[in-house]
Design a protein around this motif. Structure first.
Motif, mmCIF file in Angstrom:
data_model
loop_
_atom_site.group_PDB
_atom_site.id
_atom_site.type_symbol
_atom_site.label_atom_id
_atom_site.label_comp_id
_atom_site.label_asym_id
_atom_site.label_seq_id
_atom_site.Cartn_x
_atom_site.Cartn_y
_atom_site.Cartn_z
ATOM 1 N N UNK A 1 8.379 -12.549 -1.257
ATOM 2 C CA UNK A 1 9.096 -11.806 -2.289
ATOM 3 C C UNK A 1 8.155 -11.024 -3.185
ATOM 4 N N UNK A 2 7.070 -11.686 -3.555
ATOM 5 C CA UNK A 2 6.134 -11.017 -4.447
ATOM 6 C C UNK A 2 5.475 -9.831 -3.746
ATOM 7 N N UNK A 3 5.294 -9.997 -2.437
ATOM 8 C CA UNK A 3 4.734 -8.888 -1.669
ATOM 9 C C UNK A 3 5.649 -7.678 -1.711
ATOM 10 N N UNK A 4 6.951 -7.929 -1.617
ATOM 11 C CA UNK A 4 7.915 -6.821 -1.681
ATOM 12 C C UNK A 4 7.827 -6.150 -3.036
ATOM 13 N N UNK A 5 7.738 -6.994 -4.070
ATOM 14 C CA UNK A 5 7.623 -6.428 -5.425
ATOM 15 C C UNK A 5 6.366 -5.587 -5.536
ATOM 16 N N UNK A 6 5.309 -6.086 -4.958
ATOM 17 C CA UNK A 6 4.045 -5.364 -4.993
ATOM 18 C C UNK A 6 4.179 -3.995 -4.355
ATOM 19 N N UNK A 7 4.745 -3.959 -3.173
ATOM 20 C CA UNK A 7 4.892 -2.683 -2.462
ATOM 21 C C UNK A 7 5.816 -1.751 -3.234
ATOM 22 N N UNK A 8 6.907 -2.320 -3.749
ATOM 23 C CA UNK A 8 7.862 -1.492 -4.498
ATOM 24 C C UNK A 8 7.195 -0.840 -5.689
ATOM 25 N N UNK A 9 6.367 -1.596 -6.409
ATOM 26 C CA UNK A 9 5.719 -1.039 -7.598
ATOM 27 C C UNK A 9 4.566 -0.125 -7.249
ATOM 28 N N UNK A 10 4.042 -0.332 -6.058
ATOM 29 C CA UNK A 10 2.884 0.452 -5.671
ATOM 30 C C UNK A 10 3.278 1.826 -5.154
ATOM 31 N N UNK A 11 4.431 1.899 -4.500
ATOM 32 C CA UNK A 11 4.837 3.135 -3.825
ATOM 33 C C UNK A 11 4.790 4.379 -4.702
ATOM 34 N N UNK A 12 5.264 4.330 -5.954
ATOM 35 C CA UNK A 12 5.214 5.557 -6.751
ATOM 36 C C UNK A 12 3.809 6.106 -6.949
ATOM 37 N N UNK A 13 2.826 5.243 -6.876
ATOM 38 C CA UNK A 13 1.471 5.726 -7.127
ATOM 39 C C UNK A 13 0.829 6.370 -5.899
ATOM 40 N N UNK A 14 1.396 6.095 -4.738
ATOM 41 C CA UNK A 14 0.716 6.539 -3.520
ATOM 42 C C UNK A 14 0.963 8.015 -3.242
ATOM 43 N N UNK A 15 -0.034 8.665 -2.680
ATOM 44 C CA UNK A 15 0.210 10.029 -2.192
ATOM 45 C C UNK A 15 1.176 9.988 -1.017
ATOM 46 N N UNK A 16 1.808 11.113 -0.756
ATOM 47 C CA UNK A 16 2.943 11.150 0.169
ATOM 48 C C UNK A 16 2.603 10.611 1.552
#
Lengths: 133, 612
Positions: free
Chosen positions: B437-452
């Motif tokens: 679950x925490x991994x999902x949260x991590x990815x979810x929060x990380x996505x906006x920062x990533x380049x396309x």
């Protein structure tokens, strides 16, 4: 709060009448005159109030300087409401006598308890360092 | 003129005292009522009673601060009352002062309250004046035992005897009050007015320091709702109280401001220093967030039309340069070993302890694997928090500063490759992260920062393994949090990338008879993602007609659409999951590619599912 918004500070409590409960169980009532960063208190015209049941007695003590770490809590006393108490004030001698009697009954009860436990092979740990009141 | 009148009444002939008294009366603000009272006291009462009254007056006079007996005015102020007492005493014969004092003064408490109650309009505080009288009584008893008092020359009275008087009063009054006033009011009375009793000393406070009797806490304090209501009620009742009520409802405190402003500021300064920090957003997170919320609420209130803008205060800690870094270990030349330096950060630093980390043996591959994954997630989370912190306020977005980009890159690599050389294992690692679950949260929060491009790679990885993820998510149901960031990513997809994503869904996993689409359709996240992808594809196609020309991609697309449509139609409506959002262009999309009958079936299913 004017001085330090968002914090709890004793600055606003200065020169007001407070009730201070100490770690050894004493209740002091006095005007808070001075503080410092450790919440050491200077109480003026202090009275030690002993409560036994519905009675209390005041012992005037004068000026107290209390080390901050010994304070459990303190609160401001509303001077208008102060007299509005259901408790009955008695003389110092009487209240001290009442306190002694209460202490005695408590000790006796404690002794009985310890004896009962001992009879059953159990023992209570010594409460040397506990604050008991 | 008033002062001379008063002075003459009490027999003050000494011009110096008279002058000082007048200075005092004029210097400090005495209300007109009180001044009038003084006069009236002079005229209406007998000299004896005047003396009694007079004793009360100086207490109400405002003079300089208490313990500074050495100051001139205070001294004279202080010395005034004993003089008055002496005057009353001097009425009596000197040898029998004690007895006669008692005789004469005993009736006075009965007499004096009468005219007093006429004169004054305060209700409760009348207790003060009889109290004062009995204090005088006490003074007579106690004070007369002091040799100093017997000296008629008031100015010659030593400060020590005054002090003694004052102290005796302190101790005598609480004890002696009780017989006279057995009512419940006595404790308050004697305590509150005890301040007045050192009338010989007569040290009163300056009115400027007058604190409100009951400090109402600011909006920043959290009170129990009942408590708050009670306070409001009190506040209202106080405001509605008749204006005739005196501003100071109790006599001025002679001992106020023992702690000077300078000292208070010093204590505050010390407390502030302890609160300072270089990064308050981190160190004092909760207060900062609370304050932001409060400000926002106030701004909203103001927008809604609440007129008064209540400026709420914020704690601003002073920025004080930190002292140069201390050396925890001090080497003294010529000595052996190290000296422990004690500072506030490390009171007792014994030796430089070197931590010996023992590597735990791998006990059970599965549990250790899980632990490793969790540990890895934690490390990545710390990196993410740093990035978020660096972002400051505002929605997360791909960062523009170099340092941040580096951080993001580092994080992405950590996630994607997991320090695995093998691609397959890396993908596996990524999936394992997503299974937590925490991994999902991590990815979810990380996505906006990533380049396309990086975001797309993550999206593709997710869609490729969507059935697996869905299966693993049954317990948590936490995939939903990924939907929003993924949705944003989808809207920037190219057609080709989109197709790649969709293809993952249609590929039959080896050894499984079930189509992945079926699993996906039954899961909320899966179906939402699928719909989002389809919707985006339709949007792309409708916007760019050239796509229809390119054969391979377009045929793949149509095949996909048909397949999915068929699958949806096949599914019993009950097992069709409700999507998080229902794009409006889906039905038209299906209309383009499938026959009418199927469309009708689809419509029925999807709308029913939507209603559910």
């Amino acid at each position: 709060m004017n001085y330090m918004p968002g914090t709890a500070s004793l600055i606003e409590d200065i020169d007001k009448k407070h009730l201070v409960l100490l770690r050894d169980g004493r209740t002091l009532i006095g005007f808070l005159r001075s503080i410092d960063q450790f919440a050491n208190l200077v109480l003026h015209q202090t009275v030690e109030r002993i409560h036994v049941g519905k009675k209390y007695g005041d012992i005037p003590r004068g000026i107290f300087v209390v080390r901050g770490e010994n304070v459990v809590l303190l609160g401001e006393i509303d001077l208008e409401k102060e007299s509005d108490t259901p408790l009955q004030q008695v003389s110092i001698e009487e209240i001290l006598e009442e306190q002694r009697v209460e202490q005695q009954t408590r000790l006796e009860a404690e002794k009985l308890k310890v004896q009962a436990l001992k009879d059953r092979g159990l023992s209570l740990p010594r409460a040397d360092t506990l604050d008991e009141y | 003129m008033k002062t001379t009148h008063l002075c003459s009444q009490v027999g003050v002939t000494n011009t110096e005292t008279e002058l000082q008294l007048s200075v005092l009366l004029d210097q400090f603000s005495i209300t007109a009522a009180k001044k009038v009272y003084l006069l009236e006291a002079d005229t209406a009462l007998s000299p004896e009673e005047t003396a009694m009254e007079g004793v009360g007056q100086p207490a109400k006079m405002k003079c300089l601060e208490g313990p500074h007996l050495n100051q001139g005015p205070a001294k004279s102020c202080g010395s005034l009352a004993p003089e008055k007492e002496l005057v009353s005493a001097s009425h009596l014969e000197e040898e029998e002062e004690n007895e006669e004092g008692e005789e004469d003064l005993d009736p006075d408490p009965d007499l004096a309250p009468g005219p007093e109650e006429e004169e004054e309009e305060e209700d409760e505080k009348d207790l003060g004046d009889p109290a004062v009288l009995s204090a005088v009584h006490n003074t007579q008893r106690g004070g007369l035992s002091s040799p100093g008092i017997k000296i008629p020359d008031v100015l010659g009275m030593s400060p020590t005897s005054l002090h003694f008087l004052w102290q005796t009063l302190d101790y005598l009054s609480p004890v002696l009050f009780r017989p006279k006033f057995p009512s419940a009011n006595s404790p308050a009375c004697h305590f509150g007015h005890q301040l007045l009793l050192p009338d010989p000393s007569l040290f009163c406070s300056l009115p400027t320091s007058w604190p409100p009797k009951f400090s109402l806490p600011s909006h920043l304090t959290q009170l129990h709702p009942q408590h708050q209501r009670l306070l409001q009620l009190q506040q209202h009742s106080r405001m509605q109280s008749p204006p005739a009520k005196k501003p100071w409802s109790q006599q001025p405190d002679p001992y106020a401001n023992l702690m000077t402003r300078k000292e208070k500021d010093w204590v505050i300064k010390v407390q502030m220093v302890q609160l300072q920090s270089e990064n308050p957003r981190l160190d004092d997170y909760y207060y900062q967030k609370y304050y932001q919320k409060l400000e926002k609420k106030q701004a909203d209130d103001e927008l809604l039309g609440r007129k008064n803008k209540v400026e709420s205060l914020k704690l601003v800690t002073p920025y004080i340069q930190k002292a140069e870094a201390y050396e925890s270990v001090v080497r003294i030349e010529g000595s052996l070993g190290q000296v422990a330096v004690s500072t506030c950060f490390s009171p007792r630093r014994a030796i430089d302890a070197v931590p010996h980390g023992t590597q735990e043996q791998e006990a059970g591959a599965a549990s250790s694997q899980r632990l490793r994954v969790l540990h890895h997630i934690e490390k990545m989370f710390l990196q993410l928090l740093e990035i978020e912190e660096g972002q400051k306020d505002g929605p997360p977005q791909p960062c523009y500063s170099e340092q941040q980009s580096k951080q993001v890159e580092k994080l992405f690599l950590a996630l994607k490759t997991q320090e695995q050389n093998n691609l397959e294992e890396a993908a596996d690692g990524f999936l394992q992260v997503l299974s937590v679950r925490k991994g999902k949260a991590l990815v979810a929060r990380m996505l906006p920062f990533l380049p396309q491009n990086q975001a797309v790679s993550l999206l593709l990885a997710i869609t490729h393994h969507l059935p697996l993820l869905v299966r693993r998510d049954v317990a948590d149901q936490a995939l939903q949090m990924l939907f929003k960031p993924l949705g944003r990513c989808i809207s920037h997809l190219t057609f080709h990338e989109l197709l790649q994503g969709l293809q993952g869904l249609t590929l039959l996993a080896p050894g499984s008879s079930e189509r992945p689409v079926t699993v996906v359709l039954q899961n909320q996240f899966g179906i939402s993602l699928l719909y989002a992808l389809l919707s985006h594809g339709e949007q792309l196609v409708s916007l760019d007609s050239s796509l229809e020309k390119s054969n391979s991609d377009y045929t793949t697309w149509t095949d996909m659409v048909v397949l999915i449509a068929w699958e949806i139609a096949q599914m019993p409506t009950a097992s069709l999951a409700e999507p998080l959002t229902f794009p409006s262009n889906l039905l038209p999309l299906f209309c383009h590619h499938v026959d009418k009958q199927l469309v009708q079936q689809l419509e029925a299913r999807m709308e029913l599912a939507w209603i559910y």
